[in-house]
Design a protein around this motif. Structure first.
Motif, PDB file in Angstrom:
ATOM      1  N   ILE A 171       7.314-116.660 -15.389  1.00 26.67           N
ATOM      2  CA  ILE A 171       5.885-116.666 -15.786  1.00 26.67           C
ATOM      3  C   ILE A 171       6.098-117.940 -16.725  1.00 26.67           C
ATOM      4  O   ILE A 171       6.321-118.598 -17.473  1.00 26.67           O
ATOM      5  CB  ILE A 171       6.096-115.368 -16.513  1.00 26.67           C
ATOM      6  N   ASN A 172       4.681-118.385 -17.485  1.00 24.42           N
ATOM      7  CA  ASN A 172       4.826-118.910 -18.965  1.00 24.42           C
ATOM      8  C   ASN A 172       5.054-117.662 -20.060  1.00 24.42           C
ATOM      9  O   ASN A 172       4.065-117.118 -20.478  1.00 24.42           O
ATOM     10  CB  ASN A 172       3.707-119.403 -19.096  1.00 24.42           C
ATOM     11  N   PRO A 173       6.359-117.519 -20.850  1.00 24.63           N
ATOM     12  CA  PRO A 173       6.268-116.286 -21.474  1.00 24.63           C
ATOM     13  C   PRO A 173       5.895-116.538 -22.448  1.00 24.63           C
ATOM     14  O   PRO A 173       5.163-116.949 -23.342  1.00 24.63           O
ATOM     15  CB  PRO A 173       7.990-116.503 -21.996  1.00 24.63           C
ATOM     16  N   CYS A 174       4.979-115.064 -22.973  1.00 24.92           N
ATOM     17  CA  CYS A 174       3.920-115.060 -24.382  1.00 24.92           C
ATOM     18  C   CYS A 174       2.908-116.216 -24.455  1.00 24.92           C
ATOM     19  O   CYS A 174       2.040-116.800 -25.915  1.00 24.92           O
ATOM     20  CB  CYS A 174       5.006-115.491 -25.202  1.00 24.92           C
ATOM     21  N   GLY A 175       2.406-116.584 -23.162  1.00 23.34           N
ATOM     22  CA  GLY A 175       1.371-117.652 -22.619  1.00 23.34           C
ATOM     23  C   GLY A 175       2.244-119.412 -23.420  1.00 23.34           C
ATOM     24  O   GLY A 175       1.130-120.354 -22.872  1.00 23.34           O
ATOM     25  N   TYR A 176       3.328-119.241 -23.269  1.00 24.98           N
ATOM     26  CA  TYR A 176       3.375-120.555 -23.052  1.00 24.98           C
ATOM     27  C   TYR A 176       4.100-121.490 -22.165  1.00 24.98           C
ATOM     28  O   TYR A 176       5.248-121.141 -22.009  1.00 24.98           O
ATOM     29  CB  TYR A 176       4.126-120.820 -24.773  1.00 24.98           C
ATOM     30  N   SER A 177       3.969-122.665 -21.788  1.00 29.49           N
ATOM     31  CA  SER A 177       3.955-123.182 -20.587  1.00 29.49           C
ATOM     32  C   SER A 177       5.846-124.050 -20.858  1.00 29.49           C
ATOM     33  O   SER A 177       5.974-124.419 -22.358  1.00 29.49           O
ATOM     34  CB  SER A 177       3.318-124.266 -19.761  1.00 29.49           C
ATOM     35  N   GLY A 178       6.616-123.556 -20.599  1.00 31.43           N
ATOM     36  CA  GLY A 178       8.049-123.975 -20.503  1.00 31.43           C
ATOM     37  C   GLY A 178       8.911-123.857 -21.994  1.00 31.43           C
ATOM     38  O   GLY A 178       9.597-124.058 -22.252  1.00 31.43           O
ATOM     39  N   LEU A 179       8.125-122.165 -22.775  1.00 36.91           N
ATOM     40  CA  LEU A 179       8.537-121.675 -23.659  1.00 36.91           C
ATOM     41  C   LEU A 179       9.839-121.263 -23.194  1.00 36.91           C
ATOM     42  O   LEU A 179      10.243-120.856 -21.689  1.00 36.91           O
ATOM     43  CB  LEU A 179       8.505-121.028 -23.834  1.00 36.91           C
ATOM     44  N   GLU A 180      11.629-121.666 -24.048  1.00 40.83           N
ATOM     45  CA  GLU A 180      12.683-121.364 -23.536  1.00 40.83           C
ATOM     46  C   GLU A 180      13.265-120.225 -24.224  1.00 40.83           C
ATOM     47  O   GLU A 180      12.852-119.799 -25.838  1.00 40.83           O
ATOM     48  CB  GLU A 180      13.996-122.777 -24.525  1.00 40.83           C
ATOM     49  N   MET A 181      13.831-119.805 -23.003  1.00 42.10           N
ATOM     50  CA  MET A 181      14.408-118.192 -24.209  1.00 42.10           C
ATOM     51  C   MET A 181      15.660-118.176 -23.950  1.00 42.10           C
ATOM     52  O   MET A 181      16.308-118.950 -23.438  1.00 42.10           O
ATOM     53  CB  MET A 181      13.772-117.091 -22.651  1.00 42.10           C
ATOM     54  N   LEU A 182      16.202-116.919 -24.941  1.00 42.38           N
ATOM     55  CA  LEU A 182      17.541-117.833 -25.330  1.00 42.38           C
ATOM     56  C   LEU A 182      18.172-116.287 -25.962  1.00 42.38           C
ATOM     57  O   LEU A 182      17.653-114.914 -25.922  1.00 42.38           O
ATOM     58  CB  LEU A 182      17.744-117.751 -27.217  1.00 42.38           C
ATOM     59  N   GLN A 183      19.047-116.215 -25.704  1.00 45.21           N
ATOM     60  CA  GLN A 183      19.710-114.425 -26.257  1.00 45.21           C
ATOM     61  C   GLN A 183      21.173-114.035 -26.606  1.00 45.21           C
ATOM     62  O   GLN A 183      21.587-115.467 -26.946  1.00 45.21           O
ATOM     63  CB  GLN A 183      20.087-113.653 -24.757  1.00 45.21           C
ATOM     64  N   ASN A 236      15.971-109.917 -26.626  1.00 41.09           N
ATOM     65  CA  ASN A 236      16.823-110.976 -25.411  1.00 41.09           C
ATOM     66  C   ASN A 236      18.958-110.638 -25.907  1.00 41.09           C
ATOM     67  O   ASN A 236      19.183-111.553 -27.019  1.00 41.09           O
ATOM     68  CB  ASN A 236      16.680-112.121 -25.086  1.00 41.09           C
ATOM     69  N   ILE A 237      19.321-109.037 -24.892  1.00 41.09           N
ATOM     70  CA  ILE A 237      21.436-109.696 -25.861  1.00 41.09           C
ATOM     71  C   ILE A 237      21.639-110.309 -24.807  1.00 41.09           C
ATOM     72  O   ILE A 237      23.127-110.892 -25.039  1.00 41.09           O
ATOM     73  CB  ILE A 237      21.328-108.099 -25.720  1.00 41.09           C
ATOM     74  N   ASP A 238      21.778-109.504 -23.409  1.00 44.42           N
ATOM     75  CA  ASP A 238      22.649-110.535 -22.810  1.00 44.42           C
ATOM     76  C   ASP A 238      22.450-109.706 -21.217  1.00 44.42           C
ATOM     77  O   ASP A 238      22.544-108.830 -20.904  1.00 44.42           O
ATOM     78  CB  ASP A 238      23.704-109.670 -22.518  1.00 44.42           C
ATOM     79  N   MET A 239      21.416-110.781 -20.659  1.00 47.28           N
ATOM     80  CA  MET A 239      20.842-110.146 -19.625  1.00 47.28           C
ATOM     81  C   MET A 239      20.242-111.793 -18.338  1.00 47.28           C
ATOM     82  O   MET A 239      21.445-112.589 -19.129  1.00 47.28           O
ATOM     83  CB  MET A 239      18.994-109.881 -20.044  1.00 47.28           C
ATOM     84  N   ASP A 240      20.001-111.352 -17.698  1.00 43.35           N
ATOM     85  CA  ASP A 240      19.471-112.589 -16.407  1.00 43.35           C
ATOM     86  C   ASP A 240      18.007-113.250 -17.210  1.00 43.35           C
ATOM     87  O   ASP A 240      17.082-112.501 -17.371  1.00 43.35           O
ATOM     88  CB  ASP A 240      19.264-111.989 -15.402  1.00 43.35           C
ATOM     89  N   LEU A 241      17.903-113.890 -17.349  1.00 44.09           N
ATOM     90  CA  LEU A 241      16.825-115.145 -18.248  1.00 44.09           C
ATOM     91  C   LEU A 241      16.443-115.825 -17.038  1.00 44.09           C
ATOM     92  O   LEU A 241      15.026-116.115 -17.591  1.00 44.09           O
ATOM     93  CB  LEU A 241      17.173-115.704 -19.539  1.00 44.09           C
ATOM     94  N   ALA A 242      16.802-116.032 -16.217  1.00 44.82           N
ATOM     95  CA  ALA A 242      16.193-116.750 -14.954  1.00 44.82           C
ATOM     96  C   ALA A 242      14.560-115.635 -14.643  1.00 44.82           C
ATOM     97  O   ALA A 242      13.884-116.629 -15.005  1.00 44.82           O
ATOM     98  CB  ALA A 242      16.642-116.390 -13.743  1.00 44.82           C
ATOM     99  N   PRO A 243      14.753-114.771 -14.522  1.00 49.51           N
ATOM    100  CA  PRO A 243      13.003-114.257 -14.409  1.00 49.51           C
ATOM    101  C   PRO A 243      12.143-114.785 -15.855  1.00 49.51           C
ATOM    102  O   PRO A 243      10.287-115.057 -15.140  1.00 49.51           O
ATOM    103  CB  PRO A 243      13.097-112.808 -14.365  1.00 49.51           C
ATOM    104  N   PHE A 244      12.053-115.042 -17.224  1.00 50.96           N
ATOM    105  CA  PHE A 244      11.321-115.334 -17.901  1.00 50.96           C
ATOM    106  C   PHE A 244      10.421-117.454 -16.954  1.00 50.96           C
ATOM    107  O   PHE A 244       9.581-117.379 -17.146  1.00 50.96           O
ATOM    108  CB  PHE A 244      12.353-115.790 -19.284  1.00 50.96           C
ATOM    109  N   LEU A 245      11.702-117.458 -15.600  1.00 53.29           N
ATOM    110  CA  LEU A 245      11.008-118.555 -15.563  1.00 53.29           C
ATOM    111  C   LEU A 245       9.781-118.239 -14.501  1.00 53.29           C
ATOM    112  O   LEU A 245       8.862-119.517 -13.846  1.00 53.29           O
ATOM    113  CB  LEU A 245      11.745-119.817 -14.665  1.00 53.29           C
TER     114      LEU A 245
END
Length: 219
Positions: free
Chosen positions: A168-180, A157-166
């Motif tokens: 899903i459960n990213p990589c199968g983990y509920s509430g996993l916070e994404m960073l860029q 993740n570089i410089d993107m809209d992270l909202a779509p990660f909300l």
């Protein structure tokens, strides 16, 4: 085989359509032999959720107008979109005498080393493939091996809209916070990150003869 292992093609893909590139990776892998040079494919995808072989429907919470593609890589569900660096590793692992676990480690170390150049303290986790900063996930991994050759790869993740990660459960983990990276004084653009990361990956593969090509044509 040593000489061909020193060669590497870095291919800058000029389309972001996920399924087009996915099927091109499959074709490349199915049709290659021991005389084909390994390649890294660099791409930014149009918005898409991908569901890996272990992906469960319950982790797709509210996909809305973003398409979901069920794919043949390992792992769970993730999101790709503009502003995210994706690198696909089309490598002959058998020729390189490289195990899948070794390749995963090599990818994670390469990302950690890239971020270290920006004084970012990133790390991998044994039980959850990918790269993290302060318990937030900044890069995801998913691979497939067929005929002793790898395809699929990494997403940073570089410089993107992270909202779509909300959605899903990213990589199968509920509430996993994404960073860029752009938010923590790392690479500001996909091009900057791609240049640095492909150099590190090429070095880790002991590639001394590197060619850069533009476009998806592989023949």
């Amino acid at each position: 085989m040593t000489e061909i292992n020193n060669q590497l093609i870095i291919r800058q893909i000029d389309t972001g359509d996920y399924e087009t590139i996915w099927h091109a990776m499959q074709d490349f892998t199915d049709n290659r032999d021991d005389e084909v040079v390994d390649e890294l494919w660099v791409v930014e995808h149009d918005p898409v959720f991908t569901q890996g072989q272990a992906g469960k429907e319950e982790h797709l919470l509210n996909t809305g107008d973003i398409p979901v593609v069920k794919v043949d890589r390992g792992g769970q569900v993730t999101y790709h979109g503009p502003g995210q660096l994706v690198v696909y590793l089309l490598l002959n692992l058998r020729r390189r005498k490289l195990g899948v676990r070794d390749l995963v480690t090599q990818i994670e170390v390469a990302i950690v080393d890239l971020l270290k150049q920006y004084s970012i303290d990133a790390y991998a986790k044994k039980d959850a493939p990918g790269v993290y900063v302060d318990e937030m996930k900044i890069a995801s991994l998913g691979l497939r091996v067929r005929k002793g050759c790898s395809f699929h790869g990494l997403a940073l993740n570089i410089d993107m809209d992270l909202a779509p990660f909300l959605r899903i459960n990213p990589c199968g983990y509920s509430g996993l916070e994404m960073l860029q990276t752009s938010k923590i004084n790392g690479p500001k653009t996909v091009a900057e990150a791609a240049d640095g990361l492909t150099q590190i990956l090429a070095a880790s593969l002991h590639a001394t003869d590197v060619t850069t090509l533009i476009g998806l044509e592989t023949k």
